[in-house]
Write an enzyme that holds these catalytic residues in place. Structure first.
Site, short mmCIF file in Angstrom:
data_model
loop_
_atom_site.label_atom_id
_atom_site.label_comp_id
_atom_site.label_asym_id
_atom_site.label_seq_id
_atom_site.Cartn_x
_atom_site.Cartn_y
_atom_site.Cartn_z
N LYS A 293 -8.50 -1.25 1.12
CA LYS A 293 -9.53 -1.55 2.10
C LYS A 293 -10.47 -2.58 1.51
O LYS A 293 -11.08 -2.35 0.47
CB LYS A 293 -10.29 -0.26 2.47
CG LYS A 293 -11.01 -0.30 3.78
CD LYS A 293 -10.14 -0.77 4.88
CE LYS A 293 -9.81 0.21 5.93
NZ LYS A 293 -9.10 -0.44 7.06
N GLU B 117 0.81 -1.23 0.00
CA GLU B 117 0.00 0.00 0.00
C GLU B 117 0.84 1.27 0.00
O GLU B 117 1.70 1.47 0.87
CB GLU B 117 -0.94 0.00 1.20
CG GLU B 117 -1.84 1.24 1.25
CD GLU B 117 -2.97 1.13 2.25
OE1 GLU B 117 -3.67 2.14 2.46
OE2 GLU B 117 -3.16 0.04 2.83
#
Length: 448
Positions: free
Chosen positions: A275, A259
């Site tokens: 997410k 990420e």
């Protein structure tokens, strides 16, 4: 706070000729005296680990100049880096870690006070770039959030800045590495306590205190031998965009994060929040794409990240380039989006860190309310996880969010995992999701 160079030698601020490498990645108040550990040469291993961990033998095995593998360092530089100077800062030292990082880098030939300026792509014999690590606790401080629970690995600094130049990096290996043994993992909370914390977040959502909060659990395991090969294996996992290792005196961090917390290149600011998670099967992918709960959770974080970037962007330039793209990391599917903006004139590193740390995907919305709730519900601090780690150079920043991250101190390895909680969350499913995220981490660290 103490500024130290290679092998713990203290250095004075100096202005160096900055020769930066190619931009790229792998896929308040004055400072107080530093009472924490001084820095060792990055890449030589966590010097000063407990004697019974095999540190002396492992240091001899690694040799005096093991390769440096900083997350997000340019590929062309990784085999040619030597440490020039470093800064360690702990939250108890006081002061503003973002400002300290920017000032230290400038003093060592890496001016990052205006990230909109074009950077030179030519290497010189001077400074190449720097590793930058900022803990979740330091990020919470920048956001004005309350301090959380005590850290389970207090040897780790809350800020580490390591400046590198190019130089010879011959590796010597006089003998086989010491045996590696990793003991049983001990969780900082039970599944029942984790589930109760999920229910507490749902109750807070019902009261209107928050829309979403991220909950993170911790576990630790004793070890003997050299932890660096284990942490290096972690950084080599498939999909680890920010794979690599950063070391210091008595500590080491291994990162396998996919990420992007924040990247700045040519005046463009990008974040890629992740997410939503499912097993990497055809059924798991279909479930993730069809889940209204996961999509709602994801979009809340995208909106939060849009707001964070708007604080440091030219008016009207924040865009979402990609929304809810499903990608694979090890044995998991994850949903990722890309948010982009044009940096405001004169944007510097310190303001960039204040706007983006800690990352929205590991806090919740609204961010400050979620951080206040996290500080009450989580039993231990987040340590090396949920912070920032990556590479900086003039005109270029590339920091990963330290999910899928482990840390070593002199006695134990530490891991963290969690997930975002919304009104539709099922407590038992959230506990299972956290376990799924940490399973490949622990297996890799054990050498399986």
């Amino acid at each position: 706070m103490r500024k130290v160079g290679p092998y713990g030698v203290e250095t004075l601020p100096q202005v160096c000729a900055a020769g930066t490498g190619p931009a790229g990645s792998a896929a308040d108040s004055g400072p107080a005296a530093d009472s924490g550990p001084a820095g060792s040469a990055a890449g030589t291993g966590p010097a000063g680990l407990a004697a019974d961990s095999g540190a002396a033998a492992s240091a001899a095995h690694r040799g005096p100049a093991a390769p440096i593998d900083v997350p997000a360092a340019p590929a062309a530089c990784r085999g040619a880096l030597t440490e020039r100077a470093r800064l360690h800062w702990f939250r108890g030292d006081g002061g503003d870690p973002a400002a300290l990082a920017e000032e230290f880098l400038a003093a060592h030939g890496l001016p990052l006070h205006d990230l909109t300026r074009p950077a030179s792509g030519q290497h010189g014999t001077g400074v190449c770039g720097a590793a930058l690590y900022l803990s979740a606790a330091a990020g919470a401080l920048l956001a004005g959030a309350p301090a959380g629970a005590p850290e389970p690995a207090p040897a780790l600094p809350d800020l580490a800045v390591v400046v590198y130049q190019h130089g010879p990096t011959r590796v010597t290996r006089p003998g086989p590495p010491p045996p590696w043994w990793l003991g049983e993992w001990v969780e900082s909370w039970t599944p029942g306590q984790h589930a109760a914390a999920v229910d507490a977040v749902r109750a807070a959502i019902g009261r209107g205190d928050v829309y979403q909060s991220n909950l993170v659990g911790h576990a630790a395991a004793p070890y003997t031998g050299d932890p660096l090969p284990a942490l290096s294996r972690l950084g080599a996992l498939p999909g680890a965009r920010y794979g690599g290792v950063l070391t210091g005196d008595g500590w080491a961090i291994g990162c396998a994060s996919p990420e992007t917390l924040v990247e700045v290149t040519d005046g463009q600011v990008i974040t890629r929040p992740i997410k939503g998670t499912r097993p990497a099967t055809a059924t798991g992918r279909a479930e993730l794409l069809a889940s209204a709960k996961e999509r709602a959770e994801h979009i809340m974080i995208v909106d939060l990240e849009r707001n964070d970037l708007a604080r440091i962007a030219r008016t009207g330039t924040v865009t979402v380039d990609e929304l809810f793209a499903v990608r694979r990391w090890c044995d998991l599917w994850q949903a990722e989006s890309t948010v982009r903006a044009a940096a405001a004139d004169g944007l510097g590193l310190a303001d960039l860190l204040r706007a983006t740390c800690p990352g929205g995907s590991v806090t919740g919305a609204p961010k400050l309310a979620a951080l206040a709730q996290i500080s009450v519900l989580e039993p231990v601090g987040r340590g090396a996880s949920m912070g920032a780690l990556g590479w900086v150079a003039p005109g270029h920043v590339d920091l990963g969010l330290t999910i899928r991250t482990a840390a070593a101190d002199g006695q134990r390895l530490h891991t963290w995992a969690g997930g975002g909680i919304t009104w539709d969350s099922d407590a038992h499913a959230e506990v299972a999701e956290a376990a799924a995220k940490t399973t490949p981490i622990r297996a890799t660290l054990a050498g399986r």
